[in-house]
Design a protein around this motif. Structure first.
Motif, PDB file in Angstrom:
ATOM      1  N   VAL A  48      57.519  26.724 -18.785  1.00  0.00           N
ATOM      2  CA  VAL A  48      56.959  27.619 -17.777  1.00  0.00           C
ATOM      3  C   VAL A  48      56.101  26.837 -16.801  1.00  0.00           C
ATOM      4  CG1 VAL A  48      56.941  29.620 -19.322  1.00  0.00           C
ATOM      5  CG2 VAL A  48      54.942  28.168 -19.175  1.00  0.00           C
ATOM      6  N   SER A  49      55.829  27.467 -15.684  1.00  0.00           N
ATOM      7  CA  SER A  49      54.838  26.941 -14.734  1.00  0.00           C
ATOM      8  C   SER A  49      53.760  28.001 -14.561  1.00  0.00           C
ATOM      9  CB  SER A  49      55.492  26.607 -13.394  1.00  0.00           C
ATOM     10  OG  SER A  49      55.924  27.785 -12.747  1.00  0.00           O
ATOM     11  N   VAL A  50      52.545  27.540 -14.322  1.00  0.00           N
ATOM     12  CA  VAL A  50      51.407  28.451 -14.173  1.00  0.00           C
ATOM     13  C   VAL A  50      50.769  28.205 -12.813  1.00  0.00           C
ATOM     14  CG1 VAL A  50      49.183  29.158 -15.115  1.00  0.00           C
ATOM     15  CG2 VAL A  50      50.973  28.383 -16.643  1.00  0.00           C
ATOM     16  N   ARG A  51      50.523  29.298 -12.094  1.00  0.00           N
ATOM     17  CA  ARG A  51      49.786  29.214 -10.833  1.00  0.00           C
ATOM     18  C   ARG A  51      48.586  30.133 -10.935  1.00  0.00           C
ATOM     19  NH1 ARG A  51      52.834  30.964  -5.947  1.00  0.00           N
ATOM     20  NH2 ARG A  51      53.833  32.344  -7.422  1.00  0.00           N
ATOM     21  N   ALA A  52      47.418  29.574 -10.689  1.00  0.00           N
ATOM     22  CA  ALA A  52      46.199  30.375 -10.622  1.00  0.00           C
ATOM     23  C   ALA A  52      45.948  30.685  -9.154  1.00  0.00           C
ATOM     24  CB  ALA A  52      45.030  29.609 -11.225  1.00  0.00           C
ATOM     25  N   LEU A  53      45.932  31.959  -8.813  1.00  0.00           N
ATOM     26  CA  LEU A  53      45.739  32.370  -7.420  1.00  0.00           C
ATOM     27  C   LEU A  53      44.259  32.588  -7.129  1.00  0.00           C
ATOM     28  CD1 LEU A  53      48.709  34.914  -7.247  1.00  0.00           C
ATOM     29  CD2 LEU A  53      48.718  32.480  -6.682  1.00  0.00           C
ATOM     30  N   SER A  54      43.906  32.544  -5.880  1.00  0.00           N
ATOM     31  CA  SER A  54      42.499  32.682  -5.496  1.00  0.00           C
ATOM     32  C   SER A  54      41.949  34.084  -5.732  1.00  0.00           C
ATOM     33  CB  SER A  54      42.323  32.299  -4.021  1.00  0.00           C
ATOM     34  OG  SER A  54      43.109  33.153  -3.206  1.00  0.00           O
ATOM     35  N   ASN A  55      42.809  35.074  -5.918  1.00  0.00           N
ATOM     36  CA  ASN A  55      42.355  36.442  -6.162  1.00  0.00           C
ATOM     37  C   ASN A  55      42.126  36.737  -7.646  1.00  0.00           C
ATOM     38  OD1 ASN A  55      44.978  36.523  -7.049  1.00  0.00           O
ATOM     39  ND2 ASN A  55      45.636  38.152  -5.665  1.00  0.00           N
ATOM     40  N   GLY A  56      42.224  35.713  -8.516  1.00  0.00           N
ATOM     41  CA  GLY A  56      41.969  35.890  -9.939  1.00  0.00           C
ATOM     42  C   GLY A  56      43.207  36.164 -10.766  1.00  0.00           C
ATOM     43  N   TYR A  57      44.357  36.206 -10.140  1.00  0.00           N
ATOM     44  CA  TYR A  57      45.612  36.431 -10.861  1.00  0.00           C
ATOM     45  C   TYR A  57      46.227  35.095 -11.276  1.00  0.00           C
ATOM     46  CZ  TYR A  57      45.812  41.374  -9.623  1.00  0.00           C
ATOM     47  OH  TYR A  57      45.553  42.724  -9.514  1.00  0.00           O
ATOM     48  N   LEU A 117      65.216  38.312 -20.992  1.00  0.00           N
ATOM     49  CA  LEU A 117      64.275  37.274 -20.599  1.00  0.00           C
ATOM     50  C   LEU A 117      65.099  36.040 -20.258  1.00  0.00           C
ATOM     51  CD1 LEU A 117      61.103  36.934 -20.671  1.00  0.00           C
ATOM     52  CD2 LEU A 117      61.472  35.683 -22.773  1.00  0.00           C
ATOM     53  N   THR A 118      65.066  35.637 -18.984  1.00  0.00           N
ATOM     54  CA  THR A 118      65.865  34.508 -18.519  1.00  0.00           C
ATOM     55  C   THR A 118      65.045  33.654 -17.570  1.00  0.00           C
ATOM     56  OG1 THR A 118      66.749  35.874 -16.733  1.00  0.00           O
ATOM     57  CG2 THR A 118      68.100  35.692 -18.716  1.00  0.00           C
ATOM     58  N   LYS A 119      65.637  32.539 -17.164  1.00  0.00           N
ATOM     59  CA  LYS A 119      65.003  31.641 -16.199  1.00  0.00           C
ATOM     60  C   LYS A 119      64.717  32.400 -14.905  1.00  0.00           C
ATOM     61  CE  LYS A 119      65.929  27.537 -13.483  1.00  0.00           C
ATOM     62  NZ  LYS A 119      66.893  26.491 -13.164  1.00  0.00           N
ATOM     63  N   GLY A 120      63.517  32.197 -14.367  1.00  0.00           N
ATOM     64  CA  GLY A 120      63.126  32.847 -13.123  1.00  0.00           C
ATOM     65  C   GLY A 120      62.275  34.085 -13.315  1.00  0.00           C
ATOM     66  N   ASP A 121      62.297  34.681 -14.493  1.00  0.00           N
ATOM     67  CA  ASP A 121      61.441  35.833 -14.769  1.00  0.00           C
ATOM     68  C   ASP A 121      59.991  35.369 -14.822  1.00  0.00           C
ATOM     69  OD1 ASP A 121      63.797  37.235 -14.970  1.00  0.00           O
ATOM     70  OD2 ASP A 121      63.754  37.370 -17.151  1.00  0.00           O
ATOM     71  N   TYR A 122      59.055  36.298 -14.576  1.00  0.00           N
ATOM     72  CA  TYR A 122      57.657  35.869 -14.523  1.00  0.00           C
ATOM     73  C   TYR A 122      56.700  36.969 -14.959  1.00  0.00           C
ATOM     74  CZ  TYR A 122      57.755  38.236  -9.963  1.00  0.00           C
ATOM     75  OH  TYR A 122      57.900  39.156  -8.965  1.00  0.00           O
ATOM     76  N   PHE A 123      55.527  36.532 -15.385  1.00  0.00           N
ATOM     77  CA  PHE A 123      54.416  37.400 -15.753  1.00  0.00           C
ATOM     78  C   PHE A 123      53.349  37.292 -14.666  1.00  0.00           C
ATOM     79  CE2 PHE A 123      56.381  36.445 -19.761  1.00  0.00           C
ATOM     80  CZ  PHE A 123      56.234  37.586 -20.515  1.00  0.00           C
ATOM     81  N   VAL A 124      52.715  38.409 -14.362  1.00  0.00           N
ATOM     82  CA  VAL A 124      51.554  38.422 -13.462  1.00  0.00           C
ATOM     83  C   VAL A 124      50.392  38.952 -14.291  1.00  0.00           C
ATOM     84  CG1 VAL A 124      50.554  39.337 -11.349  1.00  0.00           C
ATOM     85  CG2 VAL A 124      53.003  38.798 -11.432  1.00  0.00           C
ATOM     86  N   ILE A 125      49.321  38.154 -14.372  1.00  0.00           N
ATOM     87  CA  ILE A 125      48.179  38.496 -15.229  1.00  0.00           C
ATOM     88  C   ILE A 125      46.925  38.538 -14.372  1.00  0.00           C
ATOM     89  CG2 ILE A 125      46.837  37.794 -17.248  1.00  0.00           C
ATOM     90  CD1 ILE A 125      49.402  36.267 -18.141  1.00  0.00           C
ATOM     91  N   ASN A 154      48.109  26.346 -21.144  1.00  0.00           N
ATOM     92  CA  ASN A 154      46.737  26.650 -20.752  1.00  0.00           C
ATOM     93  C   ASN A 154      46.711  27.404 -19.431  1.00  0.00           C
ATOM     94  OD1 ASN A 154      45.287  25.518 -22.924  1.00  0.00           O
ATOM     95  ND2 ASN A 154      45.562  23.473 -22.074  1.00  0.00           N
ATOM     96  N   MET A 155      45.777  28.332 -19.345  1.00  0.00           N
ATOM     97  CA  MET A 155      45.596  29.097 -18.116  1.00  0.00           C
ATOM     98  C   MET A 155      44.386  28.497 -17.393  1.00  0.00           C
ATOM     99  SD  MET A 155      46.338  32.835 -19.730  1.00  0.00           S
ATOM    100  CE  MET A 155      46.277  33.723 -18.204  1.00  0.00           C
ATOM    101  N   PRO A 156      44.595  27.913 -16.224  1.00  0.00           N
ATOM    102  CA  PRO A 156      43.496  27.249 -15.527  1.00  0.00           C
ATOM    103  C   PRO A 156      42.422  28.236 -15.050  1.00  0.00           C
ATOM    104  CG  PRO A 156      45.469  27.278 -14.171  1.00  0.00           C
ATOM    105  CD  PRO A 156      45.844  27.847 -15.492  1.00  0.00           C
ATOM    106  N   ALA A 157      41.239  27.690 -14.849  1.00  0.00           N
ATOM    107  CA  ALA A 157      40.117  28.509 -14.361  1.00  0.00           C
ATOM    108  C   ALA A 157      40.364  28.897 -12.911  1.00  0.00           C
ATOM    109  CB  ALA A 157      38.825  27.725 -14.489  1.00  0.00           C
ATOM    110  N   THR A 158      39.888  30.073 -12.559  1.00  0.00           N
ATOM    111  CA  THR A 158      39.977  30.556 -11.178  1.00  0.00           C
ATOM    112  C   THR A 158      38.584  30.890 -10.670  1.00  0.00           C
ATOM    113  OG1 THR A 158      40.301  32.844 -11.855  1.00  0.00           O
ATOM    114  CG2 THR A 158      42.272  31.529 -11.493  1.00  0.00           C
ATOM    115  N   GLU A 159      38.442  30.850  -9.378  1.00  0.00           N
ATOM    116  CA  GLU A 159      37.161  31.224  -8.767  1.00  0.00           C
ATOM    117  C   GLU A 159      37.370  32.467  -7.932  1.00  0.00           C
ATOM    118  OE1 GLU A 159      35.355  28.042  -6.632  1.00  0.00           O
ATOM    119  OE2 GLU A 159      35.925  26.575  -8.129  1.00  0.00           O
ATOM    120  N   ASN A 160      36.486  33.404  -8.089  1.00  0.00           N
ATOM    121  CA  ASN A 160      36.542  34.644  -7.283  1.00  0.00           C
ATOM    122  C   ASN A 160      35.431  34.653  -6.285  1.00  0.00           C
ATOM    123  OD1 ASN A 160      38.791  35.522  -8.568  1.00  0.00           O
ATOM    124  ND2 ASN A 160      37.732  36.998  -9.880  1.00  0.00           N
TER     125      ASN A 160
END
Length: 160
Positions: A48-57, A117-125, A154-160
């Motif tokens: 998987v790849s993880v992206r931490a967005l600036s809005n806390g997601y 569940l296949t390649k390209g599917d994603y979770f939004v948290i 690991n889920m990286p830290a985000t700043e709000n």
């Protein structure tokens, strides 16, 4: 031509041919039956790849998966590793408040809409609401069919 020159009578030749046929077919059966007994599916492998967005997601995208999986057999968890691997949130991918929802704290999006569940599917948290934006949490996927851990990231830290 003299009948005394025959090497084997026709009855004995027929019996020999039948015996050889039975022996060969039983050998093939024995060889093939051992391969049919152990039909096991290999444990699924995923990345998987993880992206931490600036809005806390956080967006966790399945970048590779060697087999499509039934969402009802895949369990997700958000674990706090700073508090002794405490599972703070968990469920199955096909849960009605997760699968295909918008606006929930945790949602799963099936890109090909194939109920798998296949390649390209994603979770939004929504980590700002769930409290998992400190960098002390990891996300994991477990295939309950084979009891194998597919992903632990690991889920990286985000700043709000």
């Amino acid at each position: 031509m003299d009948r005394g020159d025959d090497a084997v009578s026709p009855v004995i030749a027929t019996v020999l041919l039948l015996a050889i046929t039975v022996l060969l077919s039983s050998m093939v059966f024995v060889m093939m039956s051992s391969t049919l007994d152990s039909v096991e599916k290999a444990d699924p492998k995923a990345s998987v790849s993880v992206r931490a967005l600036s809005n806390g997601y956080h967006v966790i995208t399945i970048t590779s998966l060697d087999q499509s999986l039934d969402p009802s057999k895949v369990k997700w968890s958000i674990v706090n590793h700073s508090e002794g691997n405490l599972i703070e949130h968990s469920g199955f991918v096909d849960d009605s408040d997760v699968y295909g929802t918008v606006g929930q704290n945790i949602s799963f999006h099936d890109r090909d809409a194939g109920w798998s569940l296949t390649k390209g599917d994603y979770f939004v948290i929504d980590c700002s609401s769930l409290g998992c934006n400190s960098g002390d949490h990891y996300f994991q996927l477990v295939d309950t069919g084979s009891s194998s851990l597919m992903v632990k990231v690991n889920m990286p830290a985000t700043e709000n």
